[in-house]
Design a protein around this motif. Structure first.
Motif, PDB file in Angstrom:
ATOM      1  N   ASP A 179       1.716  10.482   5.351  1.00 51.22           N
ATOM      2  CA  ASP A 179       2.566  11.372   4.740  1.00 51.22           C
ATOM      3  C   ASP A 179       4.288  10.929   4.828  1.00 51.22           C
ATOM      4  O   ASP A 179       4.050  10.393   5.993  1.00 51.22           O
ATOM      5  CB  ASP A 179       2.777  12.849   5.186  1.00 51.22           C
ATOM      6  CG  ASP A 179       3.702  13.306   4.269  1.00 51.22           C
ATOM      7  OD1 ASP A 179       4.707  13.492   3.000  1.00 51.22           O
ATOM      8  OD2 ASP A 179       4.164  15.207   4.507  1.00 51.22           O
ATOM      9  N   GLU A 180       4.742  10.286   4.174  1.00 50.15           N
ATOM     10  CA  GLU A 180       5.825   9.405   4.074  1.00 50.15           C
ATOM     11  C   GLU A 180       6.924   9.929   5.422  1.00 50.15           C
ATOM     12  O   GLU A 180       7.667   9.819   6.182  1.00 50.15           O
ATOM     13  CB  GLU A 180       6.496   8.626   3.097  1.00 50.15           C
ATOM     14  CG  GLU A 180       5.613   7.813   1.640  1.00 50.15           C
ATOM     15  CD  GLU A 180       6.479   7.894   0.803  1.00 50.15           C
ATOM     16  OE1 GLU A 180       7.588   7.898   0.960  1.00 50.15           O
ATOM     17  OE2 GLU A 180       6.004   6.404  -0.091  1.00 50.15           O
ATOM     18  N   SER A 181       6.927  11.343   5.040  1.00 46.94           N
ATOM     19  CA  SER A 181       7.678  12.388   5.830  1.00 46.94           C
ATOM     20  C   SER A 181       6.967  12.638   7.030  1.00 46.94           C
ATOM     21  O   SER A 181       8.384  13.540   8.319  1.00 46.94           O
ATOM     22  CB  SER A 181       8.350  13.518   5.787  1.00 46.94           C
ATOM     23  OG  SER A 181       6.713  14.556   4.672  1.00 46.94           O
ATOM     24  N   ASP A 182       6.238  12.060   7.388  1.00 39.79           N
ATOM     25  CA  ASP A 182       5.693  11.975   8.578  1.00 39.79           C
ATOM     26  C   ASP A 182       4.082  11.535   8.819  1.00 39.79           C
ATOM     27  O   ASP A 182       3.503  11.724   9.784  1.00 39.79           O
ATOM     28  CB  ASP A 182       5.295  14.238   8.874  1.00 39.79           C
ATOM     29  CG  ASP A 182       4.547  14.320  10.590  1.00 39.79           C
ATOM     30  OD1 ASP A 182       5.188  13.014  11.574  1.00 39.79           O
ATOM     31  OD2 ASP A 182       3.889  15.650  10.907  1.00 39.79           O
ATOM     32  N   PRO A 183       4.314  10.344   8.473  1.00 46.97           N
ATOM     33  CA  PRO A 183       3.847   9.354   8.784  1.00 46.97           C
ATOM     34  C   PRO A 183       2.466   9.343  10.491  1.00 46.97           C
ATOM     35  O   PRO A 183       1.146   9.261  10.403  1.00 46.97           O
ATOM     36  CB  PRO A 183       4.428   7.581   8.987  1.00 46.97           C
ATOM     37  CG  PRO A 183       5.278   7.991   9.434  1.00 46.97           C
ATOM     38  CD  PRO A 183       5.979   8.909   9.131  1.00 46.97           C
ATOM     39  N   PHE A 184       3.187  10.040  11.344  1.00 47.67           N
ATOM     40  CA  PHE A 184       2.725  10.375  12.715  1.00 47.67           C
ATOM     41  C   PHE A 184       1.464  11.125  13.204  1.00 47.67           C
ATOM     42  O   PHE A 184       0.322  10.940  13.562  1.00 47.67           O
ATOM     43  CB  PHE A 184       3.476  10.212  14.386  1.00 47.67           C
ATOM     44  CG  PHE A 184       4.622   8.980  14.394  1.00 47.67           C
ATOM     45  CD1 PHE A 184       3.533   8.029  13.434  1.00 47.67           C
ATOM     46  CD2 PHE A 184       5.652   8.937  13.719  1.00 47.67           C
ATOM     47  CE1 PHE A 184       4.566   6.901  13.892  1.00 47.67           C
ATOM     48  CE2 PHE A 184       6.575   8.361  14.350  1.00 47.67           C
ATOM     49  CZ  PHE A 184       6.610   7.251  14.162  1.00 47.67           C
ATOM     50  N   SER A 185       1.553  11.938  11.875  1.00 45.86           N
ATOM     51  CA  SER A 185       0.074  13.154  12.118  1.00 45.86           C
ATOM     52  C   SER A 185      -0.838  12.912  11.084  1.00 45.86           C
ATOM     53  O   SER A 185      -1.437  13.461  11.454  1.00 45.86           O
ATOM     54  CB  SER A 185       1.477  14.254  11.219  1.00 45.86           C
ATOM     55  OG  SER A 185       0.894  14.090   9.871  1.00 45.86           O
ATOM     56  N   PHE A 186      -0.555  11.321  10.630  1.00 46.34           N
ATOM     57  CA  PHE A 186      -2.018  11.303   9.406  1.00 46.34           C
ATOM     58  C   PHE A 186      -3.016  10.970  10.965  1.00 46.34           C
ATOM     59  O   PHE A 186      -2.984  10.220  12.072  1.00 46.34           O
ATOM     60  CB  PHE A 186      -1.982   9.615   9.691  1.00 46.34           C
ATOM     61  CG  PHE A 186      -3.051   9.606   8.458  1.00 46.34           C
ATOM     62  CD1 PHE A 186      -3.376   9.813   7.197  1.00 46.34           C
ATOM     63  CD2 PHE A 186      -4.175   8.021   9.015  1.00 46.34           C
ATOM     64  CE1 PHE A 186      -5.049   8.969   6.323  1.00 46.34           C
ATOM     65  CE2 PHE A 186      -5.379   7.728   8.231  1.00 46.34           C
ATOM     66  CZ  PHE A 186      -5.683   8.612   7.173  1.00 46.34           C
ATOM     67  N   ASP A 187      -4.501  11.731   9.974  1.00 42.74           N
ATOM     68  CA  ASP A 187      -5.542  11.467  11.197  1.00 42.74           C
ATOM     69  C   ASP A 187      -6.884  11.256  10.344  1.00 42.74           C
ATOM     70  O   ASP A 187      -8.135  12.627  10.881  1.00 42.74           O
ATOM     71  CB  ASP A 187      -5.480  12.857  12.527  1.00 42.74           C
ATOM     72  CG  ASP A 187      -6.722  12.860  13.123  1.00 42.74           C
ATOM     73  OD1 ASP A 187      -7.021  11.850  13.857  1.00 42.74           O
ATOM     74  OD2 ASP A 187      -6.987  13.898  14.081  1.00 42.74           O
ATOM     75  N   GLY A 188      -6.735  10.862   9.662  1.00 39.32           N
ATOM     76  CA  GLY A 188      -7.577  10.205   8.817  1.00 39.32           C
ATOM     77  C   GLY A 188      -7.942  11.256   7.064  1.00 39.32           C
ATOM     78  O   GLY A 188      -6.684  11.783   7.345  1.00 39.32           O
ATOM     79  N   PRO A 189      -8.568  10.869   6.618  1.00 45.60           N
ATOM     80  CA  PRO A 189      -8.137  11.873   5.245  1.00 45.60           C
ATOM     81  C   PRO A 189      -8.862  13.448   5.394  1.00 45.60           C
ATOM     82  O   PRO A 189      -9.400  13.971   6.333  1.00 45.60           O
ATOM     83  CB  PRO A 189      -9.969  11.606   4.769  1.00 45.60           C
ATOM     84  CG  PRO A 189     -10.739  10.259   5.266  1.00 45.60           C
ATOM     85  CD  PRO A 189     -10.431  10.153   6.855  1.00 45.60           C
ATOM     86  N   GLU A 190      -8.033  13.958   4.310  1.00 43.86           N
ATOM     87  CA  GLU A 190      -7.588  15.494   4.699  1.00 43.86           C
ATOM     88  C   GLU A 190      -7.991  16.242   3.478  1.00 43.86           C
ATOM     89  O   GLU A 190      -7.436  15.259   2.198  1.00 43.86           O
ATOM     90  CB  GLU A 190      -6.925  15.932   5.221  1.00 43.86           C
ATOM     91  CG  GLU A 190      -5.506  15.092   4.513  1.00 43.86           C
ATOM     92  CD  GLU A 190      -4.386  15.608   4.876  1.00 43.86           C
ATOM     93  OE1 GLU A 190      -4.351  16.152   5.048  1.00 43.86           O
ATOM     94  OE2 GLU A 190      -3.005  15.601   5.360  1.00 43.86           O
ATOM     95  N   ILE A 191      -8.657  17.552   3.022  1.00 42.68           N
ATOM     96  CA  ILE A 191      -8.486  17.422   1.663  1.00 42.68           C
ATOM     97  C   ILE A 191      -7.400  18.559   1.255  1.00 42.68           C
ATOM     98  O   ILE A 191      -7.113  19.308   2.247  1.00 42.68           O
ATOM     99  CB  ILE A 191      -9.890  18.613   2.236  1.00 42.68           C
ATOM    100  CG1 ILE A 191     -11.360  18.295   2.385  1.00 42.68           C
ATOM    101  CG2 ILE A 191      -9.868  19.947   0.474  1.00 42.68           C
ATOM    102  CD1 ILE A 191     -12.178  19.425   2.371  1.00 42.68           C
ATOM    103  N   MET A 192      -6.757  18.105   0.575  1.00 47.12           N
ATOM    104  CA  MET A 192      -5.521  18.596  -0.189  1.00 47.12           C
ATOM    105  C   MET A 192      -6.201  19.867  -0.986  1.00 47.12           C
ATOM    106  O   MET A 192      -4.613  20.205  -1.152  1.00 47.12           O
ATOM    107  CB  MET A 192      -5.150  17.647  -0.850  1.00 47.12           C
ATOM    108  CG  MET A 192      -4.510  15.994  -0.308  1.00 47.12           C
ATOM    109  SD  MET A 192      -3.817  16.584   1.600  1.00 47.12           S
ATOM    110  CE  MET A 192      -2.400  16.978   0.735  1.00 47.12           C
ATOM    111  N   SER A 193      -6.808  19.889  -2.136  1.00 45.40           N
ATOM    112  CA  SER A 193      -6.735  21.184  -3.408  1.00 45.40           C
ATOM    113  C   SER A 193      -7.944  21.266  -3.388  1.00 45.40           C
ATOM    114  O   SER A 193      -8.994  20.510  -2.775  1.00 45.40           O
ATOM    115  CB  SER A 193      -6.155  20.817  -4.045  1.00 45.40           C
ATOM    116  OG  SER A 193      -6.098  19.157  -5.169  1.00 45.40           O
TER     117      SER A 193
END
Length: 394
Positions: free
Chosen positions: A241-255
């Motif tokens: 996420d551009e607004s919070d790149p450090f939170s990335f922890d692999g693929p996530e279900i969005m919807s």
């Protein structure tokens, strides 16, 4: 007598006197430690103290040390450079998971012929050969020839009494009942419908398309709805996420998106009819009104809350979607690949064994603590007793 004691003390070696002093100091320390332990136990049994401590710990959890603010400007610049490197790492990690998804797609094609054959056996479209049905039991499960013959005769007797069942009856409904995560969703009125479930398949998105997977629930013709397949699509994202790149922890279900179920008239278990009595304010007459309201059912799984464009959800919808994502992921990762083990209960037993081992370790630690307290000469069990709870009249 006092003179003799003084004389003996005067004649003692200075080194011996030091030893005596050391022993006295150790005894004093032990007394203090014992009192400290007892005080700590009493404090830990006070709900107000525990609440204050927890609040304090929550405030400390994840709080910065303040060291960063104290750094010179030139050092902060270098830290920013490290953070930019970390963002690039997150983007590389996202590419890694995209390739993992490609591998999943590749191996899904290799698994599918085996899953198709499983479905044919369950639905009685294919009868496995004697060789395919041969299963070597574990050494613990091996029986004597006499016991095997007895078991064989009992099975033959049961088969004579019953009609020859086709395939494996209630395979998927049994899987659902055996798994807590799924059985919690089931209602009594869902069970007759799930007996018609013949297979669950996982379909991955095509190459070059946005990352997603689809759960397909295949049903035989039944009296409840005309659909032969019910689907649930889960859209995923594998990029920071551009607004919070450090939170990335692999693929996530969005919807996720369900499907429309074409219910036969009067068979829709996701709705129920209730009757309410209404009294007219002026005339005082009473009439009965029939109203249709939502009903708890597993098949609400195919009608998830819609995620608005701004991504903001109320608390209830967010909770439903969070649970939905967990269930969808579990069906894809565990249920479909290992269905037979959940049918027999072996997969569940393995999970329970893992928890039992952890529980035994915890019990051992508690036992050791209790033993230490019993061996403590200053331990007083009365002081460890929790104070009685205050009775409050409601």
């Amino acid at each position: 007598m006092a003179d003799i004691d003084n004389k003996d003390q005067a004649e003692m070696d200075p080194a011996d006197m030091e030893d005596v002093e050391d022993v006295e100091e150790e005894e004093t320390c032990e007394d203090e430690n014992s009192k400290a332990r007892q005080l700590t136990v009493q404090m830990m049994q006070n709900p107000q103290i525990l609440a204050a401590l927890q609040e304090r710990l929550d405030g400390l959890n994840g709080s910065p040390s303040g060291y960063m603010e104290s750094l010179p400007k030139v050092v902060k610049r270098r830290v920013n450079a490290l953070k930019n490197l970390q963002v690039k790492c997150a983007h590389i990690e996202a590419k890694f998971y995209e390739e993992v998804h490609e591998l999943e797609r590749k191996y899904a094609a290799l698994y599918q012929p085996l899953f198709d054959k499983r479905s044919e056996i369950v639905s009685a479209a294919y009868e496995p050969t004697d060789e395919e049905c041969e299963w070597k039991a574990d050494e613990e499960e091996e029986l004597t020839d006499e016991m095997k013959e007895k078991a064989k005769l009992e099975e033959e007797k049961k088969d004579e009494e019953k009609e020859d069942p086709k395939g494996i009856p209630e395979f998927w409904s049994t899987v659902f009942k055996n798994v807590d995560l799924l059985s919690d969703m089931l209602q009594e009125h869902d069970e007759p419908i799930l007996k018609h479930l013949q297979d669950i398949k996982v379909k991955f998105s095509d190459p070059g398309q946005p990352m997603s997977f689809t759960l397909e629930f295949h049903f035989e013709p039944n009296e409840f709805f005309t659909n032969t397949v019910l689907t649930k699509v889960y859209k995923m994202r594998s990029e920071p996420d551009e607004s919070d790149p450090f939170s990335f922890d692999g693929p996530e279900i969005m919807s996720c998106t369900g499907c429309t179920i074409d219910w036969t008239k009067g068979k829709n278990v996701t709705l129920k009819t209730i009757k309410k009595k209404q009294k007219h304010k002026g005339r005082g007459t009473v009439r009965t009104v029939t109203k249709t309201v939502p009903n708890d059912s597993f098949f609400n799984f195919f009608s998830p809350p819609e995620v608005p464009e701004n991504g903001e959800l109320d608390e209830d919808s967010e909770a439903v979607l969070t649970a939905d994502f967990e269930i969808g992921h579990f069906i894809r990762e565990r249920i479909v690949p290992r269905a037979v083990l959940y049918f027999t209960g072996e997969a569940i037993e393995d999970d329970d064994d893992d928890y039992d081992e952890e529980g035994e370790e915890a019990d051992d630690e508690e036992g050791e603590e209790e033993a230490d307290e019993e061996n403590d000469p200053d331990y007083d069990p009365k002081k460890d007793a929790a104070p009685p709870a205050e009775c409050k009249q409601q």
